[in-house]
Scaffold this active site. Structure first.
Site, PDB file in Angstrom:
ATOM      1  N   GLY A  86      41.069  79.483  91.360  1.00  0.00           N
ATOM      2  CA  GLY A  86      42.348  79.521  92.035  1.00  0.00           C
ATOM      3  C   GLY A  86      42.709  78.603  92.788  1.00  0.00           C
ATOM      4  O   GLY A  86      43.790  78.009  93.052  1.00  0.00           O
ATOM      5  N   SER A  87      41.414  78.100  93.457  1.00  0.00           N
ATOM      6  CA  SER A  87      41.700  76.860  94.351  1.00  0.00           C
ATOM      7  C   SER A  87      42.157  75.596  93.839  1.00  0.00           C
ATOM      8  O   SER A  87      43.229  74.914  94.215  1.00  0.00           O
ATOM      9  CB  SER A  87      40.459  76.780  95.159  1.00  0.00           C
ATOM     10  OG  SER A  87      40.086  77.889  95.923  1.00  0.00           O
ATOM     11  N   ASP A 194      45.991  86.758  94.605  1.00  0.00           N
ATOM     12  CA  ASP A 194      45.536  88.068  94.763  1.00  0.00           C
ATOM     13  C   ASP A 194      46.642  88.952  94.292  1.00  0.00           C
ATOM     14  O   ASP A 194      46.597  90.293  94.687  1.00  0.00           O
ATOM     15  CB  ASP A 194      45.600  88.192  96.432  1.00  0.00           C
ATOM     16  CG  ASP A 194      44.322  87.480  96.993  1.00  0.00           C
ATOM     17  OD1 ASP A 194      43.262  87.154  96.310  1.00  0.00           O
ATOM     18  OD2 ASP A 194      44.519  87.266  98.193  1.00  0.00           O
ATOM     19  N   SER A 215      43.870  83.557  90.147  1.00  0.00           N
ATOM     20  CA  SER A 215      42.636  83.077  90.303  1.00  0.00           C
ATOM     21  C   SER A 215      41.949  84.332  89.506  1.00  0.00           C
ATOM     22  O   SER A 215      42.542  85.398  89.501  1.00  0.00           O
ATOM     23  CB  SER A 215      42.070  83.392  91.797  1.00  0.00           C
ATOM     24  OG  SER A 215      40.741  83.581  91.801  1.00  0.00           O
ATOM     25  N   HIS A 220      39.217  89.612  91.855  1.00  0.00           N
ATOM     26  CA  HIS A 220      40.600  89.623  91.304  1.00  0.00           C
ATOM     27  C   HIS A 220      41.066  90.410  90.544  1.00  0.00           C
ATOM     28  O   HIS A 220      40.032  91.073  89.740  1.00  0.00           O
ATOM     29  CB  HIS A 220      41.245  88.096  91.284  1.00  0.00           C
ATOM     30  CG  HIS A 220      41.157  87.365  92.409  1.00  0.00           C
ATOM     31  ND1 HIS A 220      40.146  86.308  92.786  1.00  0.00           N
ATOM     32  CD2 HIS A 220      41.869  87.232  93.417  1.00  0.00           C
ATOM     33  CE1 HIS A 220      40.318  85.827  93.819  1.00  0.00           C
ATOM     34  NE2 HIS A 220      41.396  86.293  94.323  1.00  0.00           N
ATOM     35  N   ASN A 288      39.267  66.321  87.378  1.00  0.00           N
ATOM     36  CA  ASN A 288      38.702  67.102  86.103  1.00  0.00           C
ATOM     37  C   ASN A 288      38.626  68.431  86.576  1.00  0.00           C
ATOM     38  O   ASN A 288      37.568  68.861  87.240  1.00  0.00           O
ATOM     39  CB  ASN A 288      37.441  66.497  85.466  1.00  0.00           C
ATOM     40  CG  ASN A 288      37.229  67.362  84.261  1.00  0.00           C
ATOM     41  OD1 ASN A 288      37.780  68.577  83.898  1.00  0.00           O
ATOM     42  ND2 ASN A 288      36.017  67.037  83.361  1.00  0.00           N
TER      43      ASN A 288
HETATM   44  C1  LIG Z   1      45.304  84.017  98.238  1.00  0.00           C
HETATM   45  C2  LIG Z   1      44.178  83.185  97.861  1.00  0.00           C
HETATM   46  N1  LIG Z   1      44.373  81.794  97.130  1.00  0.00           N
HETATM   47  C3  LIG Z   1      43.525  81.139  96.520  1.00  0.00           C
HETATM   48  C4  LIG Z   1      42.176  81.665  96.174  1.00  0.00           C
HETATM   49  C5  LIG Z   1      41.078  80.823  95.747  1.00  0.00           C
HETATM   50  O1  LIG Z   1      40.865  81.397  94.559  1.00  0.00           O
HETATM   51  P1  LIG Z   1      39.348  80.966  93.685  1.00  0.00           P
HETATM   52  O2  LIG Z   1      38.289  81.598  94.549  1.00  0.00           O
HETATM   53  O3  LIG Z   1      39.454  81.146  92.101  1.00  0.00           O
HETATM   54  O4  LIG Z   1      39.423  79.361  93.888  1.00  0.00           O
HETATM   55  C6  LIG Z   1      41.841  82.953  96.832  1.00  0.00           C
HETATM   56  C7  LIG Z   1      40.397  83.280  96.442  1.00  0.00           C
HETATM   57  O5  LIG Z   1      40.366  84.486  96.730  1.00  0.00           O
HETATM   58  C8  LIG Z   1      42.839  83.825  97.568  1.00  0.00           C
HETATM   59  O6  LIG Z   1      42.712  84.900  98.034  1.00  0.00           O
END
Ligand SMILES: Cc1ncc(COP(=O)(O)O)c(C=O)c1O
Length: 437
Positions: A86-87, A194, A215, A220, A288
């Site tokens: 998600g990041s 979320d 994510s 999730h 990547n």
């Molecule tokens: C609102 C939100 N954005 C982004 C992320 C990042 O997701 P990931 O953990 O898959 O990198 C999270 C992580 O839980 C999140 O709560």
């Protein structure tokens, strides 16, 4: 033939293995930890995972195609692009808007992006990583989302985008936000990491903004272990997303394909010699951030379970809400944003000042009784060591954000949480509160 038979018997054994290794276990109060989140799966995910690994394709392949197509269908967008978290999805979403493909509207260093400090760090990070200036607005207690009026007041001539998460699965007021977006010709990025499956006016979150992210980390609504998705209806943004994800390359051939564009050796790019192999032409400064087909294979099965998962989350939220009803004098309870149907990631509560106990005291007691809680991510991110000196603008005060940092925590709603477990937690909280009366 031999290969098909062998594959079938391996997959049958995987089903058996699942039942032996991961079969149901009863909940034992005080012994079984009450998690705030966790992966919920059955033999189908394990079978798909092994099936993908037997292909040994490893990088994006047939399962990635299937998962992306099913996901786009579910959300209702033209494009769904897989990434490894998600990041990464957030990084790609904002970075795609810097693409020269967008001409005058492309985002530039120094542009302002409205966001919140009461959130997850990797919603904020891409703004800083792209040299832009975050503009922070406060959120409301209860919905834990921005008020549209606060966003409106935060807009300056330098503001070019809004990047906000639907907090803990609760959509923000998309009527108000879309009005601001249209009035000021801004980009909107919806962080739905979320909030998969939440709706506003019966329309999926992720379909309002120019680009949206999800994510699949185990906490999730669905999981692929690590994983994320970016969705958009805009073909130019989709092209930029894929390019930034895949090393910045201009070529959009899938793995194993060649010459999709039909101009592999006849194009002229930058200052490269005429006919330079399009496979090695880079039109963005990229990364990547791709996934493996094994992750995508799990996603294919998880997505089928999503409607049930969301209903279970909503049901668990209602159980918490019923239990907490009589404790309103101690806590601010969560509320769905008007006109929304959240896909609850969690059940957030804020300990009221003057309750007679602190969040830490309560969550510590819960931990002793094996009940897991979490703080609302980084609290006020601006108080975190990494963010003390970032370039920023704060629009108004961040009073509620500070309150969240000190007094808010959440309990789980995930589908693996049973009614018996919730009843046990409510009893633990009740016993604690009895002592405080
Ligand atoms: C609102 C939100 N954005 C982004 C992320 C990042 O997701 P990931 O953990 O898959 O990198 C999270 C992580 O839980 C999140 O709560």
């Amino acid at each position: 033939m031999r290969e098909t038979e062998l594959r079938a018997s391996i997959l049958e054994l995987v089903g058996e293995f699942y039942r032996a290794r991961f079969g149901m276990r009863p909940f034992v109060p005080k012994e079984t930890p009450v998690r705030y989140a966790g992966r919920v799966f059955d033999e189908k995910e394990l079978i798909r995972l092994v099936d993908a690994s037997l292909d040994f394709w490893l990088t994006e392949g047939r399962y990635a195609d299937e998962f992306q197509a099913d996901f786009a269908d579910y959300i209702g967008t033209e494009y769904a692009i897989l990434t490894n978290s998600g990041s990464s999805a957030n990084l790609l979403a904002l970075t795609s808007l810097t693409s020269p493909l967008l001409g005058e509207r492309s985002l530039k260093p120094g542009d302002e992006v409205v966001t919140v400090a009461a959130g997850f760090p990797t919603t904020l990070n891409p703004i800083l990583q792209n040299g832009m200036i975050p503009v922070f607005v406060d959120v409301e207690l209860g919905t834990y989302n921005v008020r549209a009026e606060a966003v409106k007041r935060a807009i300056s001539p330098k503001t070019k985008a809004i990047f906000l998460a639907h907090t803990l699965g609760n959509p923000y007021n998309l009527d108000g936000i879309m009005e601001i977006v249209d009035e000021h010709n801004l980009w909107l990025i919806e962080d739905c990491c979320d909030a998969l499956g939440a709706t506003f006016r019966e329309k999926m979150v992720g379909t309002y903004g120019d680009v949206a992210t999800f994510s699949f980390y185990p906490a999730h609504q669905i999981t692929t272990g690590e994983g994320g998705m970016v969705v958009t209806d805009n073909g130019i943004i989709a092209r930029a997303l894929i390019s930034f994800r895949d090393w910045g390359r201009d070529c959009y051939c899938k793995g194993g394909e060649n010459n999709t564009c039909g101009r592999r050796f006849s194009g002229k790019y930058g200052a490269l010699p005429e006919g330079y192999d399009h496979k090695y032409v880079y039109s963005h400064i990229g990364y990547n951030l791709k996934v493996t087909d094994m992750q995508a294979a799990i996603g294919v099965e998880q997505l089928k379970k999503l409607p049930c998962f969301i209903e279970k989350r909503r049901g668990n939220f209602r159980l918490w809400a019923k239990g907490f009803q009589e404790w309103k004098r101690f806590f601010i309870l969560p509320e769905a944003t008007p006109n929304s149907n959240p896909s609850w990631f969690a059940y957030p509560v804020t300990v009221k000042p003057g309750a007679g106990f602190s969040r830490v005291e309560l969550t510590d007691c819960l931990a002793t009784e094996k009940v897991e809680t979490r703080n609302m991510f980084g609290g006020n991110l601006l108080c975190q060591p990494a963010y003390l000196d970032i370039p920023k603008r704060i629009a108004g005060s961040l009073t509620n954000t500070d309150m969240i940092m000190k007094n808010t925590f959440f309990l789980g709603t995930y589908p693996g949480l049973s009614e018996v477990a919730i009843d046990y937690c409510l009893e633990v909280i009740n016993n604690y509160l009895e002592l405080k009366k």
